[in-house]
Design a protein around this motif. Sequence first.
Motif, short mmCIF file in Angstrom:
data_model
loop_
_atom_site.label_atom_id
_atom_site.label_comp_id
_atom_site.label_asym_id
_atom_site.label_seq_id
_atom_site.Cartn_x
_atom_site.Cartn_y
_atom_site.Cartn_z
N PHE A 12 69.82 -32.27 -12.33
CA PHE A 12 69.83 -30.87 -11.91
C PHE A 12 70.74 -30.06 -12.81
O PHE A 12 71.61 -30.61 -13.50
CB PHE A 12 70.25 -30.71 -10.43
CG PHE A 12 71.66 -31.15 -10.14
CD1 PHE A 12 72.75 -30.34 -10.43
CD2 PHE A 12 71.90 -32.38 -9.54
CE1 PHE A 12 74.05 -30.76 -10.16
CE2 PHE A 12 73.19 -32.80 -9.25
CZ PHE A 12 74.27 -31.98 -9.57
N VAL A 13 70.51 -28.76 -12.81
CA VAL A 13 71.40 -27.82 -13.49
C VAL A 13 71.78 -26.77 -12.47
O VAL A 13 70.91 -26.25 -11.76
CB VAL A 13 70.71 -27.13 -14.69
CG1 VAL A 13 71.68 -26.17 -15.38
CG2 VAL A 13 70.15 -28.14 -15.67
N VAL A 14 73.07 -26.49 -12.37
CA VAL A 14 73.51 -25.40 -11.51
C VAL A 14 73.85 -24.23 -12.44
O VAL A 14 74.68 -24.36 -13.34
CB VAL A 14 74.72 -25.83 -10.65
CG1 VAL A 14 75.44 -24.62 -10.10
CG2 VAL A 14 74.25 -26.72 -9.51
N THR A 15 73.16 -23.12 -12.21
CA THR A 15 73.36 -21.94 -13.05
C THR A 15 74.17 -20.92 -12.25
O THR A 15 73.65 -20.29 -11.33
CB THR A 15 71.98 -21.32 -13.40
OG1 THR A 15 71.19 -22.36 -14.00
CG2 THR A 15 72.10 -20.18 -14.36
N GLY A 16 75.43 -20.80 -12.60
CA GLY A 16 76.32 -19.89 -11.85
C GLY A 16 76.42 -18.55 -12.56
O GLY A 16 76.65 -18.49 -13.77
N ILE A 17 76.23 -17.50 -11.81
CA ILE A 17 76.24 -16.14 -12.40
C ILE A 17 77.23 -15.26 -11.67
O ILE A 17 77.23 -15.18 -10.43
CB ILE A 17 74.82 -15.52 -12.32
CG1 ILE A 17 73.82 -16.40 -13.11
CG2 ILE A 17 74.81 -14.09 -12.84
CD1 ILE A 17 72.37 -16.03 -12.93
N ALA A 23 72.92 -29.85 -4.41
CA ALA A 23 71.96 -30.48 -5.34
C ALA A 23 72.02 -32.00 -5.20
O ALA A 23 70.99 -32.66 -5.14
CB ALA A 23 72.26 -30.05 -6.77
N VAL A 24 73.24 -32.54 -5.12
CA VAL A 24 73.39 -33.99 -4.96
C VAL A 24 72.74 -34.42 -3.64
O VAL A 24 72.12 -35.47 -3.55
CB VAL A 24 74.89 -34.38 -5.02
CG1 VAL A 24 75.09 -35.83 -4.58
CG2 VAL A 24 75.44 -34.17 -6.42
N GLU A 25 72.87 -33.57 -2.62
CA GLU A 25 72.28 -33.91 -1.31
C GLU A 25 70.76 -33.73 -1.28
O GLU A 25 70.13 -33.98 -0.26
CB GLU A 25 72.92 -33.04 -0.22
CG GLU A 25 74.34 -33.45 0.10
CD GLU A 25 75.04 -32.47 1.04
OE1 GLU A 25 76.22 -32.72 1.37
OE2 GLU A 25 74.43 -31.46 1.44
#
Length: 329
Positions: free
Chosen positions: A205-210, A101-103
């Motif tokens: 951004f949001v990282v949604t980890g499942i 996401a940062v990239e």
Amino acid sequence: MNDVTAQILVRLMMTPDFLSGESLCREFGITRSAVWKHIRLLRSEGYHLDAVTGRGYRLSGLTGRPVEAEVRPFLTARNFGCKLVYHTVTVSTNILAKVLAVEGSPEGTVVVADSQSGGRGRMGRIWVSPPGVNLYFSLILRPAVPSVRVPQLPLLVAVAIHQALSKFSPGLEATIKWPNDILVHGRKLCGVLCEMQSEPDLTHFVVTGIGINVNQSELPPLLQESATSLFLERGHLFSRPELLASILNHFEPLYDAWLLEEDLGFILPYLEEHSLLHAKEVTIDQMNRSISGTVRGISRYGELKLENTEGETILVSSGEAHLRKAAFS
Ligand code: BTN
């Protein structure tokens, strides 16, 4: 797996009969020996391929791993899953997704792993992530909303997972435990860890980890009381690629609607219907305090409505809920 190998795999998956080497050469603009190299590569990845002289190649078995080629045929989402990055093992898909996401990886990018060496749960816990059985993935979101709205996302994800599971395994008695766990018969089947990078008025951004326990047939002794898997609940194996695609397919329209809405009002009836905690007496553990009361619902902003012993209703925005009296139902 490189792009051409993955495309050849998808082509083979879409063709029930034999596909001639010649047609593959033509379609992909490659030589016979290149086709053979891709076939060898697919075999080395665990795919079963029949090769018959004069007829060509036929796929006779998939790996069941959540790799792009096996997930994509089930994907109907417009954007979620636009890019699928698979690793046999990674430390944590959330960590990798944050780097991507940062990239600059686009919204909808999914990082999925067959196993995690340092899977992370909420409140600093670890997420046990053995290979070959479960789903561990992280989705990159770039919601154009102020960061105060982001805490609503985990509930939205929980609804999407619940809907996907209900369709995927009809009759599964799954409940949503605020803020975002999915439980079956009181045992945890799935957890969600959302992490964001933002400024007050802007969410980068949001990282949604499942993490979902899918085909695990034996849980570590320490988790046997509190966790479960789809296999343990239903007694048969499930397709991880199909379940991953189904969650993305269910999540995308909810996410699109949420972007247009002010809040979670549109999913409150669903949440209420499937909430484990509704009308139950609970204790909410937060970082440095605990609050007890009776759950009276969920607010439009995703807070838990808790009635305390004085009869006042307070809004709780984060924490870990524990049922106080009655057993999980
Ligand atoms: C919880 O504590 O309930 C949240 C668990 C979230 C686990 C998933 S597995 C995929 C992603 N990568 C991680 O390291 N954690 C999340």
